[in-house]
Design a protein around this motif. Sequence first.
Motif, PDB file in Angstrom:
ATOM      1  N   UNK A  12       0.843  -1.200   0.000  1.00 60.83           N
ATOM      2  CA  UNK A  12       0.000   0.000   0.000  1.00 60.83           C
ATOM      3  C   UNK A  12       0.871   1.238   0.000  1.00 60.83           C
ATOM      4  N   UNK A  13       0.383   2.282  -0.636  1.00 59.75           N
ATOM      5  CA  UNK A  13       1.109   3.543  -0.711  1.00 59.75           C
ATOM      6  C   UNK A  13       1.114   4.224   0.650  1.00 59.75           C
ATOM      7  N   UNK A  14       2.214   4.915   0.936  1.00 56.42           N
ATOM      8  CA  UNK A  14       2.300   5.639   2.202  1.00 56.42           C
ATOM      9  C   UNK A  14       1.308   6.789   2.255  1.00 56.42           C
ATOM     10  N   UNK A  15       1.013   7.377   1.102  1.00 54.22           N
ATOM     11  CA  UNK A  15      -0.018   8.406   0.991  1.00 54.22           C
ATOM     12  C   UNK A  15      -0.836   8.106  -0.251  1.00 54.22           C
ATOM     13  N   UNK A  16      -2.081   8.519  -0.261  1.00 52.20           N
ATOM     14  CA  UNK A  16      -2.954   8.279  -1.406  1.00 52.20           C
ATOM     15  C   UNK A  16      -3.034   9.483  -2.328  1.00 52.20           C
ATOM     16  N   UNK A  17      -2.316  10.535  -1.980  1.00 57.79           N
ATOM     17  CA  UNK A  17      -2.383  11.735  -2.806  1.00 57.79           C
ATOM     18  C   UNK A  17      -1.076  12.491  -2.739  1.00 57.79           C
ATOM     19  N   UNK A  40     -15.564  22.996  -7.524  1.00 59.58           N
ATOM     20  CA  UNK A  40     -14.659  24.140  -7.607  1.00 59.58           C
ATOM     21  C   UNK A  40     -13.315  23.861  -6.940  1.00 59.58           C
ATOM     22  N   UNK A  41     -13.248  22.787  -6.133  1.00 60.98           N
ATOM     23  CA  UNK A  41     -12.015  22.440  -5.445  1.00 60.98           C
ATOM     24  C   UNK A  41     -11.346  21.202  -6.055  1.00 60.98           C
ATOM     25  N   UNK A  42     -11.742  20.853  -7.275  1.00 63.86           N
ATOM     26  CA  UNK A  42     -11.220  19.640  -7.912  1.00 63.86           C
ATOM     27  C   UNK A  42      -9.695  19.641  -7.932  1.00 63.86           C
ATOM     28  N   UNK A  43      -9.111  18.624  -7.280  1.00 65.85           N
ATOM     29  CA  UNK A  43      -7.670  18.453  -7.317  1.00 65.85           C
ATOM     30  C   UNK A  43      -6.874  19.331  -6.381  1.00 65.85           C
ATOM     31  N   UNK A  44      -7.543  20.158  -5.546  1.00 65.94           N
ATOM     32  CA  UNK A  44      -6.756  21.012  -4.660  1.00 65.94           C
ATOM     33  C   UNK A  44      -6.363  20.247  -3.392  1.00 65.94           C
ATOM     34  N   UNK A  45      -5.574  20.888  -2.539  1.00 65.74           N
ATOM     35  CA  UNK A  45      -5.032  20.213  -1.361  1.00 65.74           C
ATOM     36  C   UNK A  45      -6.139  19.703  -0.442  1.00 65.74           C
ATOM     37  N   UNK A  46      -7.170  20.516  -0.247  1.00 66.34           N
ATOM     38  CA  UNK A  46      -8.238  20.135   0.678  1.00 66.34           C
ATOM     39  C   UNK A  46      -8.984  18.903   0.191  1.00 66.34           C
ATOM     40  N   UNK A  96      -7.890  10.782   3.769  1.00 64.19           N
ATOM     41  CA  UNK A  96      -8.474  10.438   5.072  1.00 64.19           C
ATOM     42  C   UNK A  96      -9.605   9.423   4.933  1.00 64.19           C
ATOM     43  N   UNK A  97     -10.426   9.564   3.901  1.00 57.73           N
ATOM     44  CA  UNK A  97     -11.569   8.672   3.724  1.00 57.73           C
ATOM     45  C   UNK A  97     -11.147   7.239   3.425  1.00 57.73           C
ATOM     46  N   UNK A  98     -10.036   7.057   2.731  1.00 60.82           N
ATOM     47  CA  UNK A  98      -9.710   5.730   2.237  1.00 60.82           C
ATOM     48  C   UNK A  98      -8.569   5.036   2.975  1.00 60.82           C
ATOM     49  N   UNK A  99      -7.657   5.775   3.597  1.00 58.59           N
ATOM     50  CA  UNK A  99      -6.423   5.151   4.057  1.00 58.59           C
ATOM     51  C   UNK A  99      -6.647   4.137   5.174  1.00 58.59           C
ATOM     52  N   UNK A 100      -7.571   4.408   6.100  1.00 58.91           N
ATOM     53  CA  UNK A 100      -7.787   3.479   7.216  1.00 58.91           C
ATOM     54  C   UNK A 100      -8.326   2.144   6.695  1.00 58.91           C
TER      55      UNK A 100
END
Length: 302
Positions: free
Chosen positions: A186-191, A232-238, A245-249
């Motif tokens: 698994x990747x250490x981060x998903x993004x 409007x936030x597509x692809x931004x940091x938030x 957060x939604x997927x990593x656990x």
Amino acid sequence: DFDAEDISERPFGWNLPNWLLRREISAHLQEMPGVDYRPGTGTTTLFTREASARVGLSDGSHASVRLVVAADGRNSPMRRAAGIGVKTTRFGQKALAFAVTHPIPHGNVSTEIHRTGGPFTLVPLPDLDGQPSSAVVWMEEGPKAEALFKLDTPDLEAAMSERSCHILGPLKLASQRTLWPIIAQHAERLSGERLALVAEAAHVVPPIGAQGLNMSLNDLRALHELAIRTPDRLGDRQMLASYHRQRIVDIRARVAGITLLNRTSMLSAPPLRDARAKALDAFYGIAPVRRTLMQLGLGTRT
């Protein structure tokens, strides 16, 4: 036996040949408005900044986008370009995969036979030339799997029929055979900046419990819901932090659980094999536990 009727009126799922899925998905993508579909074109470079990403393609062109979705496999070039590391577990196993025909109908039941080295799994397929057919995933220690892969067809058919305990009668090879290394990863981060990892770029699991596709669909569902909710936030940091957060656990928990199951399936000492059998009996014998395991496997419970 784990019966789909215990939790639903519908089957656990449907099994389709890869060539058919590729054909239908490709045809659908070509007809979708707003999709620039370029089969056979790969990525070569990734340059990101706060507002956008620039991707170099193998046909010499470039694309400037707000979000890169990396679905480019376990060795993901986009993940490497973003500097995202992975945690990998190697089992010393390989999996033989091929299709077979057999005289006894499978009854739309998938069967796993556990012995030393890993499970032997028969997955129902549509009839082939009027004969019942199944896909086989046969996990073994690496050297033994390589030796099986090199056998002449009659010898391989004899070995696979014995390994299947003749549950569907003599098995006959009905496709080319392939050999795959078994890992958990698994990747250490998903993004990363302007980048989201999905499917095997984000996680790889052994083929136990058919979890890889379900996990990938959950990645896509989460990403799609975020894109719809905050276009409007597509692809931004938030947005990408929310996706992580939604997927990593769930991803880490499923990779760890399947890793444990696979190590358990490899047990060779008789007392440990007996303990494994008793544990499976206990899981099956307690109805609420059995139903919970099935729901977890289908992804209807997390």
